[in-house]
Design a protein around this motif. Structure first.
Motif, PDB file in Angstrom:
ATOM      1  N   TYR A  47       7.572  -2.623   0.320  1.00 36.27           N
ATOM      2  CA  TYR A  47       7.200  -3.713  -0.585  1.00 36.27           C
ATOM      3  C   TYR A  47       7.220  -5.044   0.154  1.00 36.27           C
ATOM      4  CZ  TYR A  47       7.782  -0.448  -4.462  1.00 36.27           C
ATOM      5  OH  TYR A  47       7.645   0.595  -5.326  1.00 36.27           O
ATOM      6  N   ALA A  48       6.131  -5.790   0.023  1.00 38.48           N
ATOM      7  CA  ALA A  48       6.035  -7.058   0.751  1.00 38.48           C
ATOM      8  C   ALA A  48       5.974  -8.244  -0.204  1.00 38.48           C
ATOM      9  CB  ALA A  48       4.814  -7.042   1.663  1.00 38.48           C
ATOM     10  N   LEU A  49       6.470  -9.367   0.278  1.00 38.36           N
ATOM     11  CA  LEU A  49       6.606 -10.602  -0.494  1.00 38.36           C
ATOM     12  C   LEU A  49       5.857 -11.717   0.237  1.00 38.36           C
ATOM     13  CD1 LEU A  49       8.355 -11.971  -2.800  1.00 38.36           C
ATOM     14  CD2 LEU A  49      10.102 -12.315  -1.061  1.00 38.36           C
ATOM     15  N   GLU A  50       5.239 -12.609  -0.536  1.00 32.41           N
ATOM     16  CA  GLU A  50       4.504 -13.703   0.095  1.00 32.41           C
ATOM     17  C   GLU A  50       5.464 -14.806   0.530  1.00 32.41           C
ATOM     18  OE1 GLU A  50       0.388 -15.059  -1.382  1.00 32.41           O
ATOM     19  OE2 GLU A  50       1.766 -16.629  -2.024  1.00 32.41           O
ATOM     20  N   ILE A  51       5.205 -15.333   1.723  1.00 35.96           N
ATOM     21  CA  ILE A  51       6.102 -16.346   2.291  1.00 35.96           C
ATOM     22  C   ILE A  51       5.274 -17.516   2.827  1.00 35.96           C
ATOM     23  CG2 ILE A  51       6.085 -15.220   4.575  1.00 35.96           C
ATOM     24  CD1 ILE A  51       8.923 -16.055   5.019  1.00 35.96           C
ATOM     25  N   ASP A  52       5.809 -18.741   2.718  1.00 32.96           N
ATOM     26  CA  ASP A  52       5.193 -19.908   3.343  1.00 32.96           C
ATOM     27  C   ASP A  52       6.087 -20.350   4.490  1.00 32.96           C
ATOM     28  OD1 ASP A  52       3.092 -20.044   1.549  1.00 32.96           O
ATOM     29  OD2 ASP A  52       4.177 -21.345   0.162  1.00 32.96           O
ATOM     30  N   GLU A  90       0.851  -1.170   0.000  1.00 36.21           N
ATOM     31  CA  GLU A  90       0.000   0.000   0.000  1.00 36.21           C
ATOM     32  C   GLU A  90       0.897   1.234   0.000  1.00 36.21           C
ATOM     33  OE1 GLU A  90      -3.298  -0.115  -0.349  1.00 36.21           O
ATOM     34  OE2 GLU A  90      -2.898  -2.249  -0.580  1.00 36.21           O
ATOM     35  N   ALA A  91       0.305   2.378  -0.363  1.00 29.62           N
ATOM     36  CA  ALA A  91       1.084   3.604  -0.434  1.00 29.62           C
ATOM     37  C   ALA A  91       1.845   3.840   0.869  1.00 29.62           C
ATOM     38  CB  ALA A  91       0.152   4.772  -0.696  1.00 29.62           C
ATOM     39  N   GLY A  92       3.118   4.147   0.753  1.00 27.68           N
ATOM     40  CA  GLY A  92       3.924   4.470   1.930  1.00 27.68           C
ATOM     41  C   GLY A  92       4.318   3.286   2.781  1.00 27.68           C
ATOM     42  N   GLN A  93       4.015   2.088   2.342  1.00 28.84           N
ATOM     43  CA  GLN A  93       4.266   0.936   3.202  1.00 28.84           C
ATOM     44  C   GLN A  93       5.290  -0.051   2.667  1.00 28.84           C
ATOM     45  OE1 GLN A  93       0.634  -0.931   4.301  1.00 28.84           O
ATOM     46  NE2 GLN A  93       0.128   0.639   5.799  1.00 28.84           N
ATOM     47  N   LYS A 134       0.666 -19.168   5.064  1.00 29.87           N
ATOM     48  CA  LYS A 134       0.960 -18.070   4.141  1.00 29.87           C
ATOM     49  C   LYS A 134       0.917 -16.734   4.869  1.00 29.87           C
ATOM     50  CE  LYS A 134      -0.217 -19.393  -0.460  1.00 29.87           C
ATOM     51  NZ  LYS A 134       1.190 -19.719  -0.731  1.00 29.87           N
ATOM     52  N   LEU A 135       1.997 -15.977   4.715  1.00 30.41           N
ATOM     53  CA  LEU A 135       2.054 -14.639   5.321  1.00 30.41           C
ATOM     54  C   LEU A 135       2.736 -13.705   4.327  1.00 30.41           C
ATOM     55  CD1 LEU A 135       3.362 -15.802   8.806  1.00 30.41           C
ATOM     56  CD2 LEU A 135       1.065 -14.923   8.369  1.00 30.41           C
ATOM     57  N   SER A 136       2.795 -12.415   4.676  1.00 30.52           N
ATOM     58  CA  SER A 136       3.542 -11.455   3.855  1.00 30.52           C
ATOM     59  C   SER A 136       4.641 -10.825   4.695  1.00 30.52           C
ATOM     60  CB  SER A 136       2.622 -10.330   3.375  1.00 30.52           C
ATOM     61  OG  SER A 136       1.790 -10.808   2.363  1.00 30.52           O
ATOM     62  N   VAL A 137       5.828 -10.722   4.097  1.00 30.56           N
ATOM     63  CA  VAL A 137       6.920 -10.068   4.814  1.00 30.56           C
ATOM     64  C   VAL A 137       7.478  -8.924   3.984  1.00 30.56           C
ATOM     65  CG1 VAL A 137       7.634 -11.987   6.266  1.00 30.56           C
ATOM     66  CG2 VAL A 137       8.508 -11.831   3.933  1.00 30.56           C
ATOM     67  N   LEU A 138       7.832  -7.877   4.676  1.00 36.00           N
ATOM     68  CA  LEU A 138       8.393  -6.704   4.026  1.00 36.00           C
ATOM     69  C   LEU A 138       9.837  -7.011   3.629  1.00 36.00           C
ATOM     70  CD1 LEU A 138       7.752  -3.272   5.557  1.00 36.00           C
ATOM     71  CD2 LEU A 138      10.036  -3.835   4.835  1.00 36.00           C
ATOM     72  N   VAL A 139      10.212  -6.642   2.429  1.00 38.32           N
ATOM     73  CA  VAL A 139      11.556  -6.909   1.936  1.00 38.32           C
ATOM     74  C   VAL A 139      12.475  -5.770   2.379  1.00 38.32           C
ATOM     75  CG1 VAL A 139      12.913  -7.010  -0.176  1.00 38.32           C
ATOM     76  CG2 VAL A 139      10.784  -8.274  -0.018  1.00 38.32           C
ATOM     77  N   GLY A 191      -0.149  -4.408   5.264  1.00 35.98           N
ATOM     78  CA  GLY A 191      -0.388  -5.669   4.594  1.00 35.98           C
ATOM     79  C   GLY A 191       0.671  -6.704   4.885  1.00 35.98           C
ATOM     80  N   TRP A 192       1.515  -6.492   5.879  1.00 29.67           N
ATOM     81  CA  TRP A 192       2.563  -7.472   6.153  1.00 29.67           C
ATOM     82  C   TRP A 192       2.598  -7.847   7.620  1.00 29.67           C
ATOM     83  CZ3 TRP A 192       6.028  -5.048   9.436  1.00 29.67           C
ATOM     84  CH2 TRP A 192       6.090  -3.646   9.374  1.00 29.67           C
ATOM     85  N   GLN A 193       3.106  -9.058   7.889  1.00 30.19           N
ATOM     86  CA  GLN A 193       3.113  -9.560   9.259  1.00 30.19           C
ATOM     87  C   GLN A 193       4.530  -9.800   9.754  1.00 30.19           C
ATOM     88  OE1 GLN A 193       1.254 -11.514   6.768  1.00 30.19           O
ATOM     89  NE2 GLN A 193      -0.276  -9.915   7.036  1.00 30.19           N
ATOM     90  N   GLY A 194       5.505  -9.407   8.953  1.00 33.76           N
ATOM     91  CA  GLY A 194       6.884  -9.634   9.360  1.00 33.76           C
ATOM     92  C   GLY A 194       7.832  -8.992   8.382  1.00 33.76           C
ATOM     93  N   LEU A 195       9.081  -9.342   8.533  1.00 33.60           N
ATOM     94  CA  LEU A 195      10.138  -8.654   7.841  1.00 33.60           C
ATOM     95  C   LEU A 195      11.146  -9.672   7.336  1.00 33.60           C
ATOM     96  CD1 LEU A 195      10.395  -5.533   8.246  1.00 33.60           C
ATOM     97  CD2 LEU A 195      12.277  -6.082   9.721  1.00 33.60           C
TER      98      LEU A 195
END
Ligand SMILES: *[C@@H]1O[C@H](CO)[C@@H](O)[C@H](O)[C@H]1NC(C)=O
Ligand SMILES: *[C@@H]1O[C@H](CO)[C@@H](O)[C@H](O)[C@H]1NC(C)=O
Ligand SMILES: *[C@@H]1O[C@H](CO)[C@@H](O)[C@H](O)[C@H]1NC(C)=O
Ligand SMILES: *[C@@H]1O[C@H](CO)[C@@H](O)[C@H](O)[C@H]1NC(C)=O
Ligand SMILES: *[C@@H]1O[C@H](CO)[C@@H](O)[C@H](O)[C@H]1NC(C)=O
Ligand SMILES: *[C@@H]1O[C@H](CO)[C@@H](O)[C@H](O)[C@H]1NC(C)=O
Ligand SMILES: *[C@@H]1O[C@H](CO)[C@@H](O)[C@H](O)[C@H]1NC(C)=O
Ligand SMILES: *[C@@H]1O[C@H](CO)[C@@H](O)[C@H](O)[C@H]1NC(C)=O
Length: 496
Positions: free
Chosen positions: A39-44, A34-37, A51-56, A140-144
């Motif tokens: 870039y996130a990548l999908e991870i298993d 999302e704007a200002g947030q 399935k989660l999303s982590v910020l790159v 939109g992300w739950q980790g890093l």
């Protein structure tokens, strides 16, 4: 008799052309935000896979994911659900320039579904159990996913959390590089941004990059590079911040302003995809922003000082086209220490879209297109956040210790130009070879630079009519396209 082979050749040609077209046009993007947030990548994670999303994040090293429900999100890793998890019970923690967390060290299987060539590996994970100002509301992300070097990994008593990249290299038994292609917003009416994260094998020579603009990684902790200047490319004067008389050769043979480049690298300069803005020392921030503000005024674009100097958003009822000069970022070249190259960052990058809402169809609500400045002041440190990377492809060659910058086929029209030669060693001129402080100390003392993500979701919106009135007083002819009296400027404030 001759026609058949020729037909074969041409049809083969068509076949390859088709293959080329289809492979290039079906490019898959795997990063979203999302704007200002960022870039996130999908991870298993784990078995069965969750399935989660982590910020790159190239500004940290550890794979850290939430293991508890937050106030605004109940998406998190359920460790009790994974049959393959190994819990060390060791407590670990990390502190970023914004936010902190505490958690414990576990190991489990990790796979990124969009990275077909990268095997599933077991690696260290920090399971976050408590955090402060770390997760954004509605993010939109739950980790890093930390992609930097081990010396800046999360730590605990007698433990350092290993990195996913190191685990991958160990599993494949070879060095791996990664590339970020960040494309910015989807369109002027959709502020969702997208991009591509790729892992590259160091054995296969990258063929798609013929021109090499590489900057050396000065110290392998964060991605620390030599930033020689950050300046506005003025139309009259392509050589700002660069002192002395331009001698011969079409302005290529310039000398770098020593005072500025020492200041920029005084503490460190890092490339950090987890930070939004380009952060620069206070004095230089003022210089650059004053110039941009003047350029905006000259072209009759009147924007409040709150926008320029205090990180607030400016809004219009329709998307804006910016007729502002680009910003140049000069980076030390890896080829010779008297050589540098220049990233040209266009206004689409640093006039960041934070809201793009077209409500023309619906009754009542207003259309608004809001922007924030992608530059910020920050003490002694220089951070090239993703604002400096959008519209370019950035290759992090970890083993060889350089970062390559290449043009991209998506996003804003950012450019890389050079190389430029100077007469002296830039390493010594800009004091880039200072000794590294003790690593163990630096880990604990570090204010980790990540996530200078402006909190947008939690922001309070205040509509101000004041700018229009002010403009009338200041400017005798405010009849430019950018602003008219019918338009309310919108100012966004962080609640924190
Ligand atoms: C595992 O997760 C599912 C939902 O994803 C949940 O319904 C189930 O109760 C979980 N099992 C355990 C043992 O926690
Ligand atoms: C913007 O693009 C994203 C991704 O394609 C899509 O999911 C979203 O619905 C779009 N938003 C609007 C307002 O069109
Ligand atoms: C990384 O650098 C090394 C040495 O310069 C080179 O052999 C390798 O191909 C590079 N990797 C990539 C992906 O470009
Ligand atoms: C052009 O550069 C010189 C120094 O090289 C500087 O003094 C001058 O202000 C610049 N002109 C503009 C319009 O920025
Ligand atoms: C540029 O060169 C001229 C002649 O060599 C000299 O008179 C002038 O002072 C120089 N200007 C600067 C800013 O060094
Ligand atoms: C907004 O939507 C309306 C109607 O849906 C359309 O006519 C207009 O072109 C859109 N504006 C922009 C800037 O896309
Ligand atoms: C810059 O320096 C490199 C070697 O240091 C040399 O090969 C190159 O030709 C120089 N380029 C220019 C434009 O002077
Ligand atoms: C977080 O977002 C939710 C909706 O997404 C909203 O209801 C809530 O008020 C927000 N919390 C804060 C602190 O802004």
């Amino acid at each position: 008799m001759f026609s058949e082979p020729i037909m074969l050749v041409t049809s083969l040609g068509y076949f390859f052309l088709l293959v080329i077209i289809s492979t290039t046009s079906c490019e898959e993007f795997n990063l979203y935000g999302e704007a200002g947030q960022a870039y996130a990548l999908e991870i298993d994670v784990g078995h069965p896979q969750q399935k989660l999303s982590v910020l790159v994040d190239t500004g940290s090293t550890t794979l850290a994911i939430a293991s508890y429900a937050r106030k605004d999100s109940n998406k998190y890793f359920r460790s009790e659900n994974s049959t393959s998890i190994y819990n060390s019970e060791k407590e670990v923690q990390a502190k970023y320039s914004q936010g902190t967390w505490v958690g414990h060290l576990v190991s489990d299987f990790v796979k990124f579904p969009s990275l077909a060539t990268v095997p599933e590996v077991r690696c260290d994970i920090a399971l976050i159990t408590k955090s402060h100002k770390f997760f954004m509301n509605g993010s939109g992300w739950q980790g890093l996913l930390g992609l930097a070097y081990l010396p800046v990994g999360a730590w605990g008593e007698n433990v350092v959390v290993g990195s996913w990249l190191d685990s991958v290299e160990k599993a494949l038994n070879k060095a791996m590089s990664f590339q970020l292609k960040l494309c910015g917003v989807k369109s002027s009416t959709n502020a969702t941004h997208y991009g591509k994260f790729e892992m590259l094998d160091d054995d296969t020579i990258s063929t798609n990059h013929n021109v090499a603009f590489r900057t050396p990684i000065l110290r392998k902790r964060w991605y620390e590079v030599g930033v020689l200047s950050i300046r506005v490319i003025s139309k009259r004067n392509a050589s700002m911040n660069i002192d002395r008389n331009v001698t011969k050769d079409s302005g290529d043979n310039l000398d770098v302003d020593q005072e500025n480049c020492v200041k920029l690298n005084e503490e460190k300069s890092i490339v950090d995809s987890g930070t939004t803005n380009i952060r620069l020392p206070d004095i230089l921030f003022r210089e650059v922003v004053n110039e941009l503000r003047n350029a905006a005024q000259t072209s009759n674009m009147l924007i409040l000082d709150e926008f320029w100097y205090h990180g607030e958003a400016a809004c219009w009822p329709e998307p804006q086209e910016w007729s502002l000069p680009p910003i140049a970022i000069d980076l030390l070249s890896a080829d010779a220490d008297n050589q540098y190259f220049t990233l040209q960052i266009p206004p689409q990058n640093f006039m960041r879209v934070v809201t793009a809402r077209n409500n023309s169809g619906e009754g009542g609500s207003v259309s608004e297109f809001c922007y924030k400045l992608g530059l910020e002041a920050g003490g002694k440190e220089t951070v090239l956040g993703y604002t400096a990377m959008e519209g370019l492809q950035v290759l992090f060659n970890r083993s060889a210790g350089w970062i390559g910058w290449y043009p991209s086929d998506c996003g804003p029209n950012a450019k890389v130009t050079g190389p430029h030669n100077v007469s002296t060693s830039l390493l010594s001129l800009c004091q880039l070879t200072k000794p590294v402080p003790d690593v163990a100390v630096s880990i604990k003392a570090a204010q980790w630079t990540l996530c200078a993500i402006s909190i947008i979701a939690a922001a309070v919106l205040i509509y101000l009519l004041a700018p229009c009135i002010k403009m009338m007083l200041v400017s005798p002819l405010p009849m430019s396209q950018q602003i008219s009296l019918s338009q309310a400027a919108l100012v966004e404030q962080d609640t924190t």
